[in-house]
Design an enzyme around this catalytic site. Structure first.
Site, PDB file in Angstrom:
ATOM      1  N   GLU A 132      20.734   3.666  38.965  1.00 55.60           N
ATOM      2  CA  GLU A 132      20.321   3.424  37.576  1.00 55.60           C
ATOM      3  C   GLU A 132      21.414   2.672  36.809  1.00 55.60           C
ATOM      4  OE1 GLU A 132      20.360   6.723  34.837  1.00 55.60           O
ATOM      5  OE2 GLU A 132      18.584   6.011  33.789  1.00 55.60           O
TER       6      GLU A 132
ATOM      7  N   LYS B  76      21.152   8.185  39.872  1.00 56.41           N
ATOM      8  CA  LYS B  76      21.940   7.773  38.694  1.00 56.41           C
ATOM      9  C   LYS B  76      22.894   6.634  39.045  1.00 56.41           C
ATOM     10  CE  LYS B  76      20.435  10.606  35.433  1.00 56.41           C
ATOM     11  NZ  LYS B  76      19.754  10.060  34.240  1.00 56.41           N
TER      12      LYS B  76
ATOM     13  N   GLU C  65       9.465   9.317  19.097  1.00 57.52           N
ATOM     14  CA  GLU C  65       8.465   8.461  19.746  1.00 57.52           C
ATOM     15  C   GLU C  65       7.155   9.217  19.936  1.00 57.52           C
ATOM     16  OE1 GLU C  65       9.708   6.759  23.489  1.00 57.52           O
ATOM     17  OE2 GLU C  65       7.795   5.720  23.765  1.00 57.52           O
TER      18      GLU C  65
ATOM     19  N   GLU D 118      13.143  10.595  21.602  1.00 57.35           N
ATOM     20  CA  GLU D 118      11.913  10.858  22.335  1.00 57.35           C
ATOM     21  C   GLU D 118      10.917  11.631  21.470  1.00 57.35           C
ATOM     22  OE1 GLU D 118      12.303  10.965  26.914  1.00 57.35           O
ATOM     23  OE2 GLU D 118      11.894  13.030  26.285  1.00 57.35           O
TER      24      GLU D 118
ATOM     25  N   GLU E 181      18.878  -4.558  33.506  1.00 60.03           N
ATOM     26  CA  GLU E 181      18.425  -4.486  32.109  1.00 60.03           C
ATOM     27  C   GLU E 181      19.152  -3.385  31.335  1.00 60.03           C
ATOM     28  OE1 GLU E 181      16.773  -3.389  34.678  1.00 60.03           O
ATOM     29  OE2 GLU E 181      15.674  -1.559  34.194  1.00 60.03           O
TER      30      GLU E 181
ATOM     31  N   CYS F 287      17.172  18.760  37.760  1.00 59.73           N
ATOM     32  CA  CYS F 287      18.508  18.282  38.131  1.00 59.73           C
ATOM     33  C   CYS F 287      19.348  19.355  38.821  1.00 59.73           C
ATOM     34  CB  CYS F 287      19.247  17.792  36.898  1.00 59.73           C
ATOM     35  SG  CYS F 287      18.351  16.493  36.041  1.00 59.73           S
TER      36      CYS F 287
ATOM     37  N   CYS G 193      13.835  10.478  31.545  1.00 56.95           N
ATOM     38  CA  CYS G 193      15.256  10.792  31.771  1.00 56.95           C
ATOM     39  C   CYS G 193      15.665  10.619  33.222  1.00 56.95           C
ATOM     40  CB  CYS G 193      15.549  12.241  31.420  1.00 56.95           C
ATOM     41  SG  CYS G 193      15.014  12.679  29.795  1.00 56.95           S
TER      42      CYS G 193
ATOM     43  N   SER H 294       7.935   7.197  28.082  1.00 62.66           N
ATOM     44  CA  SER H 294       8.728   6.925  26.886  1.00 62.66           C
ATOM     45  C   SER H 294       9.650   5.745  27.175  1.00 62.66           C
ATOM     46  CB  SER H 294       9.563   8.166  26.562  1.00 62.66           C
ATOM     47  OG  SER H 294      10.667   7.799  25.779  1.00 62.66           O
TER      48      SER H 294
END
Lengths: 587, 580, 130
Positions: free
Chosen positions: B367, B364, B288, B285, B372, B509, B305, B325
């Site tokens: 996710e 999560k 980037e 990151e 993908e 979190c 994230c 990102s």
């Protein structure tokens, strides 16, 4: 009628007929012969004050002669019809102050109704603003904008004693004053046209018959509280009212009576219509505001009141259609005039939708303080089919029943509350001896529990539980414990529900329990049978009932008493209607 | 502020104007039960719908009982919380709720955590007089993340407040009327077919079992029991500062050692720390960000994230998918490295590896199932447990967590830095990125690694960090409503930021939807945050680019950060989604 | 021209003062007869549209140019909808109830043309107005 000089109208109602009206008719026919057809004798229906009969009315003079005898006819013709003088001794006499009245509009009987809110309904074309103007329309707005300050307007409305006609009975002037004094960059004035009580249609009639009177009053209210925007919240189920409102708004805008700089006063006011989906709870003002904001129509706790924080969080005044319909006459005739009508703490008139087992179903507008007896028996013409009066429900699903014992209670906000009902928005449903009060309570509760927004526990679950108990009782599956439960639940819901609708939902049950405990007990003790029965003494064994019973539950030989199988009876009542000997006993 | 005097149960009380009866009563030691009421103090989150009526009290001069949670005190008010009338009103409200509630407490996911259950116990309810029909709707198990049971909904509307007011996702609202009313998506759509981000904040505040996480404990047990599978596990940074609460430990206890020990006892074949992947994320990151700054790329760059945040912008800002990102989240990076590098190193067929994640999060779970993010028809992460589920698993296994001797994670891919730990709190990811970007851009060593201007719990924070000549403008938002404001500013061209960190849950979190229930006590969240920073301070290495295991991974396998191979394995793309 | 003052309003009012006198008292300076038909939802539901059509047809058929048929709101006589009010200059206004298509024709042919009341359908105006 110009060909005739007069019509002679003779009552041919039952009681007048009994007192010789036929003979009077004949006498008139003979008497007017030879007058070149200048007069015409007519039979008419009952004039409604039969004790004074027989009655003769002379049109178009609107003169009533009472207790007329055949021998009086000659005098009436010669004196009144020919010479134009009234026959004093036969004139209708007001028993109270013994003043003889001639014009029927002035007679006490007809004065029972006094129309302020409904003043133009039925008399003007609601789609023609010029007709409204002809009947003094927009004069109040002109007066307010050119001669009065907002404070003056609030004062006159406050002094008039006008209270909210939607049911709450809050002083309209005070509501306006609060909104006037609340600071806000923008303010709103709203018309609550979410009329939802079963059987109530006062607001719809006003909007369909006289839409401009409400628009004009909203502009006046807007000026008073400092709002430039009026919003009409109306249920989509009222298409004709919506259509006429739209036309009225367009016409008022075209005439410059809505829009910018009205009456050159610098005051701008526009009105927008928002349609509701017809949820009962949206008549509650906080729920109504949420619905207008695009949110779920749910009430929120008050305070804060809309006058402080309402639509879009701004000071907002929400008033009912009928309330608005009273505003213009108050402005034009003054607060003293208005407060001279009605009762001590409830000024003016109230419109009721009179329905149920009453002869003259209709809209009536009476001064506050009129008794229920006057409304039901005089204006309403009494109970249909000569049945016995049992109760009248006011306040719709939020109100309660009123029995014979309280029929002479003058109608005002407080006295109705004191006898366990409420003013409500004006539904008035009359019940006769055949009505089952437990079923009536169940009907209303079914309505409220179905219309509950579901937000607070007592209303969402409590009314459902009450309904279940009523169902249990009427299915003869309940017991005496259920009656206590009903009371406990009812009182608890009244005490803990979030909004006025929840808090009043148990009223129909609690009030019928109060006045008709024996009917509840009959269900609880399962004494009440659900089926029809046959009185063996009276039954002659004609088989008429057997032939009409759709479920074939009646048996018996010809000329022997028949028997109904109570377990199979569906209580349709066909046997009752068919029996010519009164041998069928109702459940 | 003026002072108001009132009387509660005969006691004189003086409180600030604007205080509710409930708060005033607390001052004189009077507890009034509440159910729908929720006040997440310090987070500006209040649910004050006054719908349950479990807190009603008698106020002299009022026709009806009033809800103490939302009724403000007035001068001279006389309140009776203990009168027969008040007690009856409150009791009947709870009895009515119970009369429409499935009595399956013993098998309910919220057993012993349920506020309705607790209230029933507090009020000593032993019998329900008002039995009758109960709601009977099918359960919604459509999503990978949560289960919705309308029959347990008590219309407290807390979830709605979180979903609409706090997160501005707008999926949940009351539907139907009367007895049939409950909270759900429009037309009672399956949650999986809505714009739900699966942030789980509805689950975090639901007082009953109407909203719970999907339970995957059984699947993890089955994997552990299977002899053919190589079952490895990773734990997210925020777990170590929260799970102790489930075993009677003080909120804010740092339990990294016990956590590793507990995982080992359960028999996982490899135990790893998602912190490793957090360091890896920073490598990618920060690269980037530096790349975007140096090459005039799209700014600001937003972190990616948080999977709830990712789904949020896919639904709500489908026109701005080039801003976040492209980095996969640490959880997925870890899974990817496990099924490639680790598998190669260990000589295990990746298809025989089961990666289990323990996450503070419900999103999560969803996710891990995103198509993908799978590789060669094989999930990168196979099973995801929340902190709560993992705690339950330990209890089931009879592991006394609080008594465990401390242990370490496995050595391969086991190392992590302080920069990774702070991923667990709001502001942490961006602070970690700044620590690395600073040294990369300036080429100088960063002396003081703590950027206090980036810390705190305010919903939206901003700071400017001087990196050599560059003034790096940083924005931080937690809670999706705050994120929405930032994105709207970007869309309107008002934003001056270079980089923005966004976390869906209040606090980041540590306040995730899968964490042990806080029951409205926000001190717990604050203590978890303090613990995170304490763990950071205890680390020898506090910058991600100093993680030797990460550096070795690049050397052995990935090559350059933000290079070809890492693009292939560690980056992803976003999909525009419908607004409903 | 928008109305900008009480005077403007008064002019419109005076222009239409005839209808007030006629409808309230049956007084009018000209010969125009008005037939008011209760056309609120309740009236329409009871058949007021057919009544209206029937009245207009009869007026057209007889080429009665001095008669206006005007839709108005509800007068409140639900028990006798549809209701029709006949305002003939010089006569007191007459209200009829339960006016179906046939009675509507009768109103034109009997009442207006032959000056004969349809007594079975007569209603009393049982209220006073503000």
């Amino acid at each position: 009628m110009s060909n005739y000089k007069a019509h002679i109208m003779i009552c041919s109602g039952t009681s007048c007929k009994a007192s010789e009206s036929e003979n009077i008719l004949e006498a008139f026919r003979e008497e007017i012969e030879g007058h070149d057809g200048k007069f015409k004798v007519l039979k008419t229906g009952c004039f409604g004050f039969c004790a004074q009969g027989p009655i003769v009315k002379i049109y178009p003079d609107n003169v009533y002669y009472v207790k007329v005898k055949p021998e009086d006819v000659k005098e009436i013709v010669e004196k009144h019809l020919i010479k134009g003088e009234k026959v004093e001794r036969l004139l209708y006499e007001d028993p109270k102050d013994r003043v003889k009245l001639v014009v029927h509009d002035e007679m006490e009987f007809y004065q029972k109704q006094y129309r302020i809110a409904l003043r133009n309904c039925g008399f003007i074309n609601p789609e023609n603003i010029e007709e409204y103007i002809a009947f003094s329309g927009y004069e109040a707005l002109g007066k307010v904008l050119t001669e009065m300050t907002p404070q003056d307007v609030v004062k006159i409305v406050k002094d008039s004693g006008l209270r909210g006609r939607g049911g709450g009975g809050f002083l309209t002037g005070l509501k306006w004053e609060l909104a006037m004094k609340s600071p806000g960059t923008e303010k709103y004035i709203i018309c609550n046209a979410d009329e939802g009580d079963p059987g109530a249609f006062m607001d719809r009639s006003i909007l369909e018959g006289d839409p401009h009177s409400v628009l004009e009053a909203m502009a006046i209210g807007g000026y008073a509280i400092g709002a430039n925007k009026g919003i009409f919240y109306i249920r989509a189920e009222y298409p004709l009212a919506i259509e006429r409102l739209k036309i009225a708004i367009r016409q008022a805008e075209n005439e410059g009576l809505l829009g910018k700089n009205i009456f050159n006063s610098g005051f701008d006011f526009t009105i927008e219509i928002k349609l509701g989906a017809g949820a009962f709870v949206c008549g509650e003002e906080t729920a109504l505001i949420h619905s207008m904001e695009g949110l779920r129509g749910e009430p929120t706790k008050k305070p804060p009141f809309p006058s402080e924080s309402g639509y879009k969080g701004m000071p907002t005044s929400v008033n009912n259609v009928e309330t608005y319909a009273n505003i213009c006459p108050i402005i034009l005739k003054g607060s003293k005039w208005f407060s001279s009508i009605g009762a001590e703490n409830s000024k003016g008139t109230k419109v009721f939708a009179l329905a149920g087992k009453v002869n003259n179903v209709g809209l009536v507008e009476v001064p506050m303080g009129t008794t229920l007896r006057e409304i039901i028996f005089e204006i309403g013409g009494g109970i249909t089919d000569g049945k016995k009066f049992k109760a009248v429900q006011t306040g719709g699903p939020s109100g309660g029943v009123i029995t014979e014992a309280d029929l002479d209670t003058p109608i005002d906000y407080e006295s109705l509350k004191a006898i366990g009902s409420m003013m409500g928005s004006g539904g008035m449903i009359v019940m006769d001896e055949d009505n089952d009060m437990v079923e009536i309570a169940k009907f209303y509760l079914d309505f409220t529990q179905d219309e509950s927004c579901g937000k607070c526990t007592p209303c969402r679950i409590g009314t459902k539980r009450m309904y279940e108990i009523l169902e249990r009782l009427t299915n003869l599956e309940g017991d005496m414990d259920d009656l206590q439960k009903l009371k406990d639940l009812g009182n608890m819901i009244k005490d803990t529900a979030l909004c006025g609708l929840g808090q009043t939902a148990p009223n129909p049950v609690l009030s019928t329990m109060r006045y008709f405990p024996q009917e509840y007990e009959a269900y609880a003790k399962r004494e009440k049978t659900k089926s029809y029965r046959i009185d063996a003494e009276k039954c002659i064994g004609c088989t008429a009932c057997i032939r009409v019973c759709p479920v074939n539950c009646i048996t018996g030989k010809v000329k022997e008493a028949h028997i109904i199988d109570e377990s199979a009876c569906i209580a349709c009542g066909a046997c009752f209607t068919a029996c010519k000997f009164g041998a069928i006993i109702k459940p | 502020m003026s002072i108001i005097k009132l009387s509660i149960n005969g006691m004189e009380v003086e409180v600030q104007k604007g205080t509710t009866i409930l708060e005033a009563a607390k001052k004189v030691g009077v507890h009034i039960p509440t159910l729908c009421h929720l006040n997440l103090e310090g987070f500006g989150i209040v649910n004050q719908v006054a719908s349950c009526r479990a807190c009603v009290v008698e106020v002299e001069g009022r026709n009806t009982l009033v809800p103490s949670c939302s009724e403000k005190v007035t001068e001279g008010m006389v309140v009776k919380t203990d009168s027969a009338r008040s007690i009856t009103g409150r009791r009947m409200a709870v009895e009515l709720l119970l009369s429409n509630h499935p009595k399956e407490c013993l098998t309910c996911a919220k057993n012993l955590e349920c506020e309705l259950q607790a209230l029933s116990q507090d009020l000593g309810i032993r019998e329900i007089k008002w039995e009758g029909e109960k709601m009977d709707y099918p359960l919604d198990k459509s999503s990978f993340s949560l289960v919705k049971d309308p029959n347990k909904c008590i219309m407290c509307r807390r979830c709605e407040t979180m979903c609409n007011d706090v997160q501005t996702v707008g999926v949940l609202s009351a539907i139907n009327r009367g007895f049939d009313t409950f909270v759900g998506p429009a037309f009672n759509l399956d949650m999986d077919n809505t714009a739900c981000t699966f942030c789980g904040q509805c689950v975090a505040v639901c007082p009953t079992g109407a909203l719970t996480e999907t339970n995957d404990v059984g699947r993890v047990w089955r994997a552990l029991h299977s002899s053919e599978k190589h079952v490895i596990v990773q734990v997210a940074p925020a777990i170590r500062v929260a799970i102790g609460e489930m075993f009677g430990m003080e909120a804010g206890s740092v339990t990294t050692g016990q956590l590793a020990a507990s995982l080992r006892r359960l028999g996982f074949d490899g135990i790893f720390d998602t912190d490793f992947a957090a360091d890896l994320t920073i490598m990618e990151e920060a690269s980037e960000l530096v790349h975007r700054i140096k090459h005039g790329g799209r700014l600001p760059m937003l972190t990616s994230c948080c999977p709830a945040w990712v789904k949020f912008f896919e639904h709500q800002f489908p026109d701005m998918l080039d801003i976040p990102s492209s980095c996969k989240s640490p959880q997925i990076m870890m899974g990817t490295v496990m099924k490639t590098y680790y598998a190669e190193k260990k000589g295990i067929d990746p298809r025989d590896i089961v990666v289990v994640s323990i996450m503070p999060c419900l999103a999560k779970k969803a996710e891990a199932a995103r198509p993908e993010l799978t590789k060669d028809y094989n999930n990168n992460v196979d099973l995801v447990l929340t902190t709560r589920e993992y705690g339950a698993m330990l209890k089931e296994a009879g592991i006394l967590f609080n008594q465990l001797p401390e242990s370490d994670f496995d050595s391969l891919l086991g190392e992590s830095t302080g920069a990774a730990v702070i991923f667990g709190t709001t502001g942490g990811v961006i602070e970690a990125a700044v620590r690395t970007a600073y040294e990369w851009i300036t080429g100088e060593e960063l002396e003081n690694v703590e950027f206090h201007q980036l810390r705190g719990l305010e919903g939206i924070r901003e700071a400017t960090v001087n990196i050599g000549d560059l003034k790096l403008n940083i924005g931080i938002a937690h809670g999706l409503g705050n994120a929405r404001k930032m994105l709207e500013d970007i869309r309107d061209g008002k934003s001056q930021y270079h980089a923005i960190e966004i976390m869906a849950c209040p606090g980041g979190c540590i306040g995730g939807g899968g964490q042990p229930y806080h029951h409205g006590d926000m001190d717990i969240i604050r203590k978890r945050q303090e613990a995170i920073y304490k763990e950071d301070r205890s680390k020898v290495r506090r910058k991600s680019h100093e993680n030797t295991a990460v550096l070795k991974l690049y050397e052995d396998y990935l090559g350059e950060p933000y290079g070809h191979k890492s693009h292939e394995l560690l980056h992803t793309y976003y999909i525009p989604r419908e607004k409903i | 021209m928008p109305i900008k003052s009480l005077d403007d309003l008064k002019k419109i009012r005076e222009k239409n003062s005839r209808i007030v006198a006629l409808r309230e008292r049956g007084e009018s300076s000209d010969e125009r007869i008005e037939i008011l038909v209760g056309m609120a939802t309740c009236g329409i539901a009871a058949g007021a549209r057919d009544t209206m059509i029937s009245l207009k047809k009869a007026v057209d058929d007889m080429k009665l140019e001095n008669i206006s048929v005007i839709p108005v709101g509800c007068i409140g006589y639900c028990h006798s909808e549809p209701t029709v009010q006949v305002n003939i200059p010089g006569d007191a206004p007459i209200i009829y109830g339960n006016v179906d298509e046939i009675i509507a024709e009768k109103i034109i042919y009997m009442h207006i043309l032959n000056k004969e009341l349809i007594d079975d359908h007569l209603l009393n105006k049982i209220f006073t107005k503000a």
